[in-house]
Design a protein around this motif. Structure first.
Motif, PDB file in Angstrom:
ATOM      1  N   GLU A   1     -33.676 -35.570  17.292  1.00 41.23           N
ATOM      2  CA  GLU A   1     -32.398 -34.850  17.304  1.00 41.23           C
ATOM      3  C   GLU A   1     -31.697 -34.911  15.949  1.00 41.23           C
ATOM      4  OE1 GLU A   1     -31.950 -37.435  20.105  1.00 41.23           O
ATOM      5  OE2 GLU A   1     -32.867 -36.160  21.619  1.00 41.23           O
ATOM      6  N   ALA A   2     -31.901 -35.986  15.225  1.00 40.39           N
ATOM      7  CA  ALA A   2     -31.242 -36.138  13.934  1.00 40.39           C
ATOM      8  C   ALA A   2     -31.763 -35.129  12.913  1.00 40.39           C
ATOM      9  CB  ALA A   2     -31.434 -37.558  13.415  1.00 40.39           C
ATOM     10  N   THR A   3     -32.989 -34.651  13.081  1.00 39.56           N
ATOM     11  CA  THR A   3     -33.573 -33.732  12.109  1.00 39.56           C
ATOM     12  C   THR A   3     -33.404 -32.273  12.494  1.00 39.56           C
ATOM     13  OG1 THR A   3     -35.730 -33.817  13.197  1.00 39.56           O
ATOM     14  CG2 THR A   3     -35.302 -35.426  11.445  1.00 39.56           C
ATOM     15  N   MET A   4     -32.990 -32.005  13.717  1.00 39.22           N
ATOM     16  CA  MET A   4     -32.852 -30.630  14.191  1.00 39.22           C
ATOM     17  C   MET A   4     -31.600 -29.980  13.611  1.00 39.22           C
ATOM     18  SD  MET A   4     -35.479 -30.249  16.048  1.00 39.22           S
ATOM     19  CE  MET A   4     -35.175 -28.758  16.945  1.00 39.22           C
ATOM     20  N   PRO A   5     -31.637 -28.655  13.353  1.00 41.37           N
ATOM     21  CA  PRO A   5     -30.434 -27.971  12.851  1.00 41.37           C
ATOM     22  C   PRO A   5     -29.310 -28.031  13.881  1.00 41.37           C
ATOM     23  CG  PRO A   5     -32.292 -26.440  13.103  1.00 41.37           C
ATOM     24  CD  PRO A   5     -32.768 -27.789  13.522  1.00 41.37           C
ATOM     25  N   LYS A   6     -28.084 -28.095  13.382  1.00 41.01           N
ATOM     26  CA  LYS A   6     -26.911 -28.193  14.252  1.00 41.01           C
ATOM     27  C   LYS A   6     -26.241 -26.825  14.349  1.00 41.01           C
ATOM     28  CE  LYS A   6     -27.594 -32.624  13.942  1.00 41.01           C
ATOM     29  NZ  LYS A   6     -28.871 -32.676  13.309  1.00 41.01           N
ATOM     30  N   ALA A   7     -25.628 -26.550  15.482  1.00 40.92           N
ATOM     31  CA  ALA A   7     -24.883 -25.303  15.660  1.00 40.92           C
ATOM     32  C   ALA A   7     -23.653 -25.339  14.754  1.00 40.92           C
ATOM     33  CB  ALA A   7     -24.468 -25.160  17.113  1.00 40.92           C
ATOM     34  N   GLN A   8     -23.416 -24.252  14.016  1.00 36.18           N
ATOM     35  CA  GLN A   8     -22.299 -24.207  13.079  1.00 36.18           C
ATOM     36  C   GLN A   8     -21.134 -23.370  13.594  1.00 36.18           C
ATOM     37  OE1 GLN A   8     -22.049 -25.957  10.195  1.00 36.18           O
ATOM     38  NE2 GLN A   8     -23.919 -26.949  10.890  1.00 36.18           N
ATOM     39  N   GLY A   9     -21.290 -22.692  14.652  1.00 34.49           N
ATOM     40  CA  GLY A   9     -20.304 -21.758  15.197  1.00 34.49           C
ATOM     41  C   GLY A   9     -18.876 -22.235  15.204  1.00 34.49           C
ATOM     42  N   VAL A  10     -18.370 -22.542  16.375  1.00 35.93           N
ATOM     43  CA  VAL A  10     -16.962 -22.870  16.578  1.00 35.93           C
ATOM     44  C   VAL A  10     -16.577 -24.156  15.860  1.00 35.93           C
ATOM     45  CG1 VAL A  10     -15.235 -23.384  18.327  1.00 35.93           C
ATOM     46  CG2 VAL A  10     -16.994 -21.685  18.794  1.00 35.93           C
ATOM     47  N   VAL A  11     -17.401 -25.168  15.935  1.00 35.11           N
ATOM     48  CA  VAL A  11     -17.084 -26.456  15.309  1.00 35.11           C
ATOM     49  C   VAL A  11     -17.008 -26.301  13.798  1.00 35.11           C
ATOM     50  CG1 VAL A  11     -17.873 -28.818  14.952  1.00 35.11           C
ATOM     51  CG2 VAL A  11     -18.096 -27.762  17.201  1.00 35.11           C
ATOM     52  N   GLY A  12     -17.957 -25.584  13.212  1.00 33.35           N
ATOM     53  CA  GLY A  12     -17.952 -25.386  11.766  1.00 33.35           C
ATOM     54  C   GLY A  12     -16.714 -24.646  11.297  1.00 33.35           C
ATOM     55  N   LYS A  13     -16.306 -23.626  12.023  1.00 34.09           N
ATOM     56  CA  LYS A  13     -15.118 -22.847  11.663  1.00 34.09           C
ATOM     57  C   LYS A  13     -13.855 -23.686  11.827  1.00 34.09           C
ATOM     58  CE  LYS A  13     -13.085 -19.085  10.414  1.00 34.09           C
ATOM     59  NZ  LYS A  13     -13.114 -18.696   9.023  1.00 34.09           N
ATOM     60  N   ALA A  14     -13.788 -24.478  12.886  1.00 32.90           N
ATOM     61  CA  ALA A  14     -12.626 -25.336  13.115  1.00 32.90           C
ATOM     62  C   ALA A  14     -12.496 -26.362  11.988  1.00 32.90           C
ATOM     63  CB  ALA A  14     -12.732 -26.035  14.467  1.00 32.90           C
ATOM     64  N   LEU A  15     -13.618 -26.928  11.595  1.00 33.76           N
ATOM     65  CA  LEU A  15     -13.610 -27.903  10.502  1.00 33.76           C
ATOM     66  C   LEU A  15     -13.199 -27.242   9.190  1.00 33.76           C
ATOM     67  CD1 LEU A  15     -14.145 -30.821   9.753  1.00 33.76           C
ATOM     68  CD2 LEU A  15     -16.535 -30.214   9.364  1.00 33.76           C
ATOM     69  N   GLU A  16     -13.713 -26.061   8.957  1.00 33.58           N
ATOM     70  CA  GLU A  16     -13.355 -25.316   7.741  1.00 33.58           C
ATOM     71  C   GLU A  16     -11.849 -25.019   7.718  1.00 33.58           C
ATOM     72  OE1 GLU A  16     -14.093 -20.849   5.982  1.00 33.58           O
ATOM     73  OE2 GLU A  16     -15.714 -21.791   7.122  1.00 33.58           O
ATOM     74  N   ASN A  17     -11.294 -24.619   8.853  1.00 34.36           N
ATOM     75  CA  ASN A  17      -9.858 -24.348   8.930  1.00 34.36           C
ATOM     76  C   ASN A  17      -9.033 -25.608   8.675  1.00 34.36           C
ATOM     77  OD1 ASN A  17     -10.339 -21.665   9.493  1.00 34.36           O
ATOM     78  ND2 ASN A  17     -10.101 -21.905  11.708  1.00 34.36           N
ATOM     79  N   GLU A  18      -9.497 -26.736   9.194  1.00 33.05           N
ATOM     80  CA  GLU A  18      -8.781 -27.998   8.985  1.00 33.05           C
ATOM     81  C   GLU A  18      -8.825 -28.418   7.519  1.00 33.05           C
ATOM     82  OE1 GLU A  18      -6.518 -31.406   9.638  1.00 33.05           O
ATOM     83  OE2 GLU A  18      -6.711 -29.530  10.747  1.00 33.05           O
ATOM     84  N   VAL A  19      -9.955 -28.219   6.882  1.00 33.11           N
ATOM     85  CA  VAL A  19     -10.067 -28.552   5.455  1.00 33.11           C
ATOM     86  C   VAL A  19      -9.107 -27.671   4.652  1.00 33.11           C
ATOM     87  CG1 VAL A  19     -11.594 -28.449   3.447  1.00 33.11           C
ATOM     88  CG2 VAL A  19     -12.404 -29.458   5.587  1.00 33.11           C
ATOM     89  N   THR A  20      -9.064 -26.387   4.968  1.00 32.37           N
ATOM     90  CA  THR A  20      -8.163 -25.463   4.281  1.00 32.37           C
ATOM     91  C   THR A  20      -6.711 -25.888   4.485  1.00 32.37           C
ATOM     92  OG1 THR A  20      -9.727 -23.652   4.599  1.00 32.37           O
ATOM     93  CG2 THR A  20      -7.452 -23.044   4.106  1.00 32.37           C
ATOM     94  N   ARG A  21      -6.374 -26.276   5.698  1.00 33.08           N
ATOM     95  CA  ARG A  21      -5.018 -26.716   6.004  1.00 33.08           C
ATOM     96  C   ARG A  21      -4.647 -27.968   5.219  1.00 33.08           C
ATOM     97  NH1 ARG A  21      -1.611 -28.882  10.066  1.00 33.08           N
ATOM     98  NH2 ARG A  21      -3.162 -30.269  10.945  1.00 33.08           N
ATOM     99  N   ARG A  22      -5.588 -28.900   5.127  1.00 35.70           N
ATOM    100  CA  ARG A  22      -5.336 -30.135   4.365  1.00 35.70           C
ATOM    101  C   ARG A  22      -5.181 -29.857   2.876  1.00 35.70           C
ATOM    102  NH1 ARG A  22      -6.746 -35.484   6.555  1.00 35.70           N
ATOM    103  NH2 ARG A  22      -6.904 -35.257   8.805  1.00 35.70           N
ATOM    104  N   VAL A  23      -5.955 -28.913   2.357  1.00 35.68           N
ATOM    105  CA  VAL A  23      -5.830 -28.549   0.941  1.00 35.68           C
ATOM    106  C   VAL A  23      -4.442 -27.977   0.674  1.00 35.68           C
ATOM    107  CG1 VAL A  23      -6.639 -26.924  -0.821  1.00 35.68           C
ATOM    108  CG2 VAL A  23      -8.294 -28.236   0.504  1.00 35.68           C
ATOM    109  N   GLU A  24      -3.972 -27.106   1.560  1.00 36.63           N
ATOM    110  CA  GLU A  24      -2.635 -26.527   1.410  1.00 36.63           C
ATOM    111  C   GLU A  24      -1.559 -27.606   1.512  1.00 36.63           C
ATOM    112  OE1 GLU A  24      -1.888 -23.448   0.386  1.00 36.63           O
ATOM    113  OE2 GLU A  24      -4.069 -23.256   0.208  1.00 36.63           O
TER     114      GLU A  24
END
Length: 138
Positions: free
Chosen positions: A47-70
């Motif tokens: 499981e550690a080597t398998m690709p991870k789903a980037q959908g909703v979790v990836g976008k949520a994380l990206e939004n949080e990073v953007t918010r923290r930068v601001e």
């Protein structure tokens, strides 16, 4: 090394008025940015080597990073503005002006300062104008 920045009286008035809440907001944002809420789960085996789903979790994380930068940019702006006032405080040498300046920086209203000092609100306004003139000389 500090750089002398020319501020208008109107800008100084705004900085004095906002100083108290900016200091509180600096503390709040700094606390927020220094804490972390990462709750990841370690994976082992295949499981550690398998690709991870980037959908909703990836976008949520990206939004949080953007918010923290601001937030970080806003924090830096507030720090610079508070420092502009702090660097100019020693220019005020009159004792009554020092007390009024201290009260303003503590967030007291003109009415509260006038009651505290036992002088009229207009006298406090006049002293505030003298303080702003002094701070603007830099």
């Amino acid at each position: 090394m500090t750089v002398a920045i020319k501020l208008s009286k109107y800008q100084l008035y705004g900085l004095l008025k906002n100083y108290h809440w900016m200091v509180k907001e600096i503390q709040r944002i700094d606390h927020y940015l220094t804490e972390t809420d990462f709750q990841g789960t370690a994976q082992y085996g295949i499981e550690a080597t398998m690709p991870k789903a980037q959908g909703v979790v990836g976008k949520a994380l990206e939004n949080e990073v953007t918010r923290r930068v601001e937030k970080s940019k806003r924090l830096q702006k507030y720090i610079e503005e508070v420092n502009l006032i702090n660097e100019r405080i020693p220019l005020v040498t009159d004792e009554k002006e020092k007390v009024v300046l201290d009260c303003l920086l503590d967030g007291l209203s003109l009415t509260a300062i006038s009651k505290h000092l036992g002088i009229s609100r207009q006298q406090v306004t006049d002293i505030r104008e003298k303080i702003i003139d002094t701070l603007a000389k830099n």
